[in-house]
Design a protein around this motif. Structure first.
Motif, PDB file in Angstrom:
ATOM      1  N   THR A  23       0.831  -1.204   0.000  1.00 50.86           N
ATOM      2  CA  THR A  23       0.000   0.000   0.000  1.00 50.86           C
ATOM      3  C   THR A  23       0.865   1.253   0.000  1.00 50.86           C
ATOM      4  OG1 THR A  23      -1.719  -1.192   1.210  1.00 50.86           O
ATOM      5  CG2 THR A  23      -1.870   1.200   1.193  1.00 50.86           C
ATOM      6  N   TYR A  27       1.111   3.962  -3.082  1.00 51.52           N
ATOM      7  CA  TYR A  27       0.613   5.302  -2.781  1.00 51.52           C
ATOM      8  C   TYR A  27       1.724   6.343  -2.925  1.00 51.52           C
ATOM      9  CZ  TYR A  27      -1.418   9.245  -0.307  1.00 51.52           C
ATOM     10  OH  TYR A  27      -1.863  10.504   0.018  1.00 51.52           O
ATOM     11  N   PHE A 115      -4.904  -3.927  -0.291  1.00 51.18           N
ATOM     12  CA  PHE A 115      -4.696  -2.556   0.168  1.00 51.18           C
ATOM     13  C   PHE A 115      -5.305  -2.297   1.534  1.00 51.18           C
ATOM     14  CE2 PHE A 115      -4.746  -1.361  -4.526  1.00 51.18           C
ATOM     15  CZ  PHE A 115      -3.370  -1.400  -4.595  1.00 51.18           C
ATOM     16  N   ASN A 117      -6.653   0.947   4.032  1.00 48.76           N
ATOM     17  CA  ASN A 117      -7.256   2.252   3.789  1.00 48.76           C
ATOM     18  C   ASN A 117      -6.182   3.324   3.901  1.00 48.76           C
ATOM     19  OD1 ASN A 117      -9.766   1.047   3.571  1.00 48.76           O
ATOM     20  ND2 ASN A 117     -10.209   1.296   5.742  1.00 48.76           N
ATOM     21  N   VAL A 118      -6.185   4.273   2.951  1.00 48.61           N
ATOM     22  CA  VAL A 118      -5.223   5.362   2.950  1.00 48.61           C
ATOM     23  C   VAL A 118      -5.983   6.661   3.151  1.00 48.61           C
ATOM     24  CG1 VAL A 118      -3.482   6.579   1.602  1.00 48.61           C
ATOM     25  CG2 VAL A 118      -3.708   4.117   1.386  1.00 48.61           C
ATOM     26  N   ASN A 136      -9.097   6.370  -2.701  1.00 49.96           N
ATOM     27  CA  ASN A 136      -9.596   5.144  -3.312  1.00 49.96           C
ATOM     28  C   ASN A 136      -8.431   4.526  -4.096  1.00 49.96           C
ATOM     29  OD1 ASN A 136     -10.927   3.123  -4.633  1.00 49.96           O
ATOM     30  ND2 ASN A 136     -12.549   4.434  -5.445  1.00 49.96           N
ATOM     31  N   MET A 137      -7.715   3.596  -3.483  1.00 53.91           N
ATOM     32  CA  MET A 137      -6.509   3.033  -4.096  1.00 53.91           C
ATOM     33  C   MET A 137      -6.778   2.266  -5.395  1.00 53.91           C
ATOM     34  SD  MET A 137      -3.703   4.010  -2.784  1.00 53.91           S
ATOM     35  CE  MET A 137      -2.553   2.806  -3.397  1.00 53.91           C
ATOM     36  N   LYS A 140      -7.106   4.795  -8.054  1.00 54.28           N
ATOM     37  CA  LYS A 140      -5.797   5.373  -8.357  1.00 54.28           C
ATOM     38  C   LYS A 140      -4.996   4.431  -9.254  1.00 54.28           C
ATOM     39  CE  LYS A 140      -1.553   7.132  -6.394  1.00 54.28           C
ATOM     40  NZ  LYS A 140      -0.847   7.671  -5.267  1.00 54.28           N
TER      41      LYS A 140
END
Length: 178
Positions: A23, A27, A115, A117-118, A136-137, A140
């Protein structure tokens, strides 16, 4: 011989470590970690990038009609009295959305298994909950990362050796997206 490195952890800790590093890598674009961890993270990350590339254009654009509350010039909802109650006045708005096809939806769910949560925190809102937004990975991956690597057949990451870590002498590396 095992098909993966155990990294000195039990299975739940190992999976959590790999998930968090994948993740962070996808990111931020790069992470600094040990060589053994980087090689395991690279396996998972490249699989997710390949999945995103395969499914990046697999959606259909659909126009839908949505009922929204009517707003006045100040941005407040317009109300009217119906049967003695105040009710919002609704208007029909046409909206264009991207609807995932089944294989892209499956790919999105496969990514969400990996993933975490980011949450993005702007620098002026540091330490405050207000102003943060959730990233929203999978979106992305489809919108930013997959088009970048569309013409490439694998090899989406690079491992650069930095040197030995001072405390335990483990080889540190920089794992980055190319």
């Amino acid at each position: 011989m095992a098909g993966y490195r155990k990294l000195g952890r039990n299975s739940s800790q190992r999976k959590a470590l790999i998930r968090s590093q994948v993740t962070s890598l996808l990111y931020n674009g790069k992470i600094v970690t040990t060589e053994a961890r980087a090689k395991e993270v690279r396996r998972v990350a490249e699989g997710i990038i390949a999945l995103a590339i395969k499914e990046k254009d697999n959606y259909e654009t659909v126009t839908v009609t949505v009922k929204r509350p009517k707003k006045d010039a100040d941005g407040k909802r317009v109300k009217e009295v119906v049967d003695g109650k105040k009710v919002d006045v609704k208007i029909d708005v046409e909206k264009t959305i991207q609807k995932d096809k089944p294989s892209r939806l499956h790919a999105r769910r496969q990514m969400l298994k990996v993933f975490y949560n980011v949450t993005s925190v702007p620098s002026e809102a540091a330490g405050k909950k207000r102003g943060t937004k959730s990233i929203n990975m999978p979106q992305k991956m489809f919108d930013e990362i997959a088009p970048k690597y569309a013409g490439r057949n694998g090899g989406y990451t690079r491992i650069v050796k930095i040197g030995e870590r001072k405390g335990d002498g483990a080889m540190e590396v920089l794992l980055e997206l190319i």
